[in-house]
Design a protein around this motif. Structure first.
Motif, mmCIF file in Angstrom:
data_model
loop_
_atom_site.group_PDB
_atom_site.id
_atom_site.type_symbol
_atom_site.label_atom_id
_atom_site.label_comp_id
_atom_site.label_asym_id
_atom_site.label_seq_id
_atom_site.Cartn_x
_atom_site.Cartn_y
_atom_site.Cartn_z
ATOM 1 N N PHE A 140 24.677 21.303 -18.549
ATOM 2 C CA PHE A 140 25.023 21.944 -17.277
ATOM 3 C C PHE A 140 24.643 21.062 -16.087
ATOM 4 O O PHE A 140 25.304 21.083 -15.054
ATOM 5 N N ILE A 141 23.552 20.316 -16.219
ATOM 6 C CA ILE A 141 23.036 19.516 -15.092
ATOM 7 C C ILE A 141 23.062 18.019 -15.415
ATOM 8 O O ILE A 141 22.280 17.238 -14.902
ATOM 9 N N GLU A 142 23.987 17.653 -16.304
ATOM 10 C CA GLU A 142 24.077 16.255 -16.735
ATOM 11 C C GLU A 142 24.417 15.326 -15.569
ATOM 12 O O GLU A 142 23.910 14.220 -15.473
ATOM 13 N N TYR A 143 25.287 15.805 -14.696
ATOM 14 C CA TYR A 143 25.707 14.992 -13.552
ATOM 15 C C TYR A 143 25.166 15.623 -12.270
ATOM 16 O O TYR A 143 25.527 16.752 -11.933
ATOM 17 N N ASP A 144 24.300 14.894 -11.575
ATOM 18 C CA ASP A 144 23.634 15.473 -10.404
ATOM 19 C C ASP A 144 23.848 14.661 -9.123
ATOM 20 O O ASP A 144 23.073 14.762 -8.178
ATOM 21 N N SER A 145 24.892 13.854 -9.084
ATOM 22 C CA SER A 145 25.113 12.982 -7.921
ATOM 23 C C SER A 145 25.368 13.779 -6.646
ATOM 24 O O SER A 145 25.091 13.292 -5.535
ATOM 25 N N SER A 146 25.891 14.989 -6.794
ATOM 26 C CA SER A 146 26.179 15.802 -5.602
ATOM 27 C C SER A 146 25.011 16.708 -5.227
ATOM 28 O O SER A 146 25.090 17.455 -4.251
ATOM 29 N N PHE A 147 23.906 16.637 -5.985
ATOM 30 C CA PHE A 147 22.756 17.496 -5.733
ATOM 31 C C PHE A 147 21.967 17.014 -4.516
ATOM 32 O O PHE A 147 21.915 15.814 -4.220
ATOM 33 N N ALA A 174 23.714 25.278 -7.313
ATOM 34 C CA ALA A 174 22.711 26.303 -7.600
ATOM 35 C C ALA A 174 23.042 27.042 -8.887
ATOM 36 O O ALA A 174 22.155 27.359 -9.698
ATOM 37 N N GLU A 175 24.330 27.324 -9.109
ATOM 38 C CA GLU A 175 24.760 28.029 -10.322
ATOM 39 C C GLU A 175 24.519 27.174 -11.564
ATOM 40 O O GLU A 175 24.138 27.687 -12.622
ATOM 41 N N LYS A 176 24.745 25.859 -11.444
ATOM 42 C CA LYS A 176 24.495 24.956 -12.578
ATOM 43 C C LYS A 176 23.018 24.975 -12.970
ATOM 44 O O LYS A 176 22.675 25.052 -14.150
ATOM 45 N N ILE A 177 22.143 24.896 -11.967
ATOM 46 C CA ILE A 177 20.707 24.895 -12.242
ATOM 47 C C ILE A 177 20.281 26.232 -12.844
ATOM 48 O O ILE A 177 19.489 26.279 -13.797
ATOM 49 N N GLU A 178 20.835 27.313 -12.306
ATOM 50 C CA GLU A 178 20.511 28.642 -12.838
ATOM 51 C C GLU A 178 20.980 28.789 -14.280
ATOM 52 O O GLU A 178 20.258 29.299 -15.143
ATOM 53 N N ALA A 179 22.212 28.337 -14.570
ATOM 54 C CA ALA A 179 22.767 28.430 -15.928
ATOM 55 C C ALA A 179 21.933 27.606 -16.905
ATOM 56 O O ALA A 179 21.672 28.035 -18.032
#
Length: 337
Positions: free
Chosen positions: A268-275, A233-238
């Motif tokens: 910030f959201i380059e890697y999203d495998s854990s999303f 959530a912090e990555k998406i917000e940033a």
């Protein structure tokens, strides 16, 4: 990269001819070796001296005033042709002077050394750059008029974030070279200060085309939270905040700065495998938005090759998605870009 140049030396000296006639005397003068002072011998001698050391120099004409000598000027006495000069010299102190910019229009003289790593290196270690720096500031015009004073007289230090255009360019660049606890005098030419415009500051007006001096103390610095220290959530917000900063820069015509913001947002959201699925949807929209906006920046900057690459990224994203989802995303992106 900050370039070091010869030190600024503070000296006391008395120069006289061999018959005892005093031709020059100063109880305190400061100069750099590159600029020189009085005669060539002075610059050569100070480089060999220790702080507090006193010496007597016997200066031959080739390191003094040569075959032409020197005429009387103000309080300075005349030196006959081919005359030797005796100089009693004391090195009071020396300070490091550095070129913050290659064109020498932002210069920094260290008044007090700091400790540990400097802000620039911390910025390099931070993947996304941008450091919060609390400083104490005194801004002066060339005539000594104070136009700004922050962080002194029990006030809290003035905080700004580097590389965010929150202060003038020259000050931003200079602080990046400073260490914690360092105190420096920064001289900034108009091109890196307030340019040709008049600027009303807290204590005085800075006239157009003014060279300004800042006495800066770097209290400390703190780097931004790294992406690997953030939850999803912090990555998406940033990423969203950085995208909005890019939009703000784009809207005022600062396309290179905006491009950098969009690139940082996407990282910030380059890697999203854990999303989660919902988070992936949000991040894909954000990445597509940032790439499209960045492509617009590249077009403004006439970097057409890079604009095509960025658009291709968005196209690949669309092709990798289902048709209905792709149409939805494209509409959403264009509505929120």
């Amino acid at each position: 990269m900050m370039l070091l140049i010869p030190f600024a030396y503070a000296v006391k000296y008395e120069a006289r001819l061999e018959d005892g006639t005093v031709i020059s005397k100063f109880d305190g003068v400061e100069f750099t070796v590159s600029d020189g002072y009085f005669c060539p011998a002075l610059s050569k001698a100070v480089k060999t001296m220790k702080k507090g050391e006193k010496v007597l120099l016997t200066v031959k004409p080739q390191y003094g005033f040569g075959e032409n000598g020197r005429a009387h000027s103000g309080n300075e006495g005349a030196v006959p042709p081919n005359a030797s000069v005796l100089i009693e010299l004391e090195l009071v102190s020396w300070k490091t002077v550095s070129e913050v910019t290659k064109d020498k229009k932002v210069m920094k003289k260290i008044l007090k050394e700091g400790e540990y790593i400097n802000v620039l290196m911390m910025g390099l270690l931070s993947k996304f750059g941008g450091l919060m720096v609390p400083v104490k500031l005194i801004g002066r015009l060339q005539d000594g008029t104070i136009f700004l004073k922050k962080g002194h007289d029990e006030d809290e230090p003035f905080e700004f974030k580097t590389d965010e255009e929150q202060v003038i360019d020259g000050l931003d660049r200079a602080v990046l070279t400073m260490k914690k606890g360092e105190v420096a005098l920064v001289t900034i030419a108009p091109e890196y200060a307030y340019s040709s415009t008049e600027s009303t500051q807290d204590l005085a007006v800075v006239p157009p085309n003014s060279t300004v001096n800042y006495e800066v103390e770097l209290v400390s610095f703190e780097k931004d939270k790294e992406s690997w220290d953030m939850n999803n959530a912090e990555k998406i917000e940033a990423a969203g905040k950085k995208k909005e900063e890019g939009n703000a820069s784009f809207n005022v015509g600062k396309y290179a700065k905006a491009s950098m913001k969009y690139e940082k947002a996407a990282k910030f959201i380059e890697y999203d495998s854990s999303f989660s699925e919902e988070e992936k949807k949000q991040s894909k929209v954000l990445k597509a938005t940032c790439n499209l906006n960045n492509a617009a920046c590249k077009l403004k900057l006439k970097d057409y090759k890079e604009a095509v690459k960025l658009c291709s990224k968005v196209c690949m994203f669309i092709l990798a998605s289902d048709i209905c989802g792709s149409l939805h995303v494209m509409v959403y992106v264009w509505m929120h870009a």
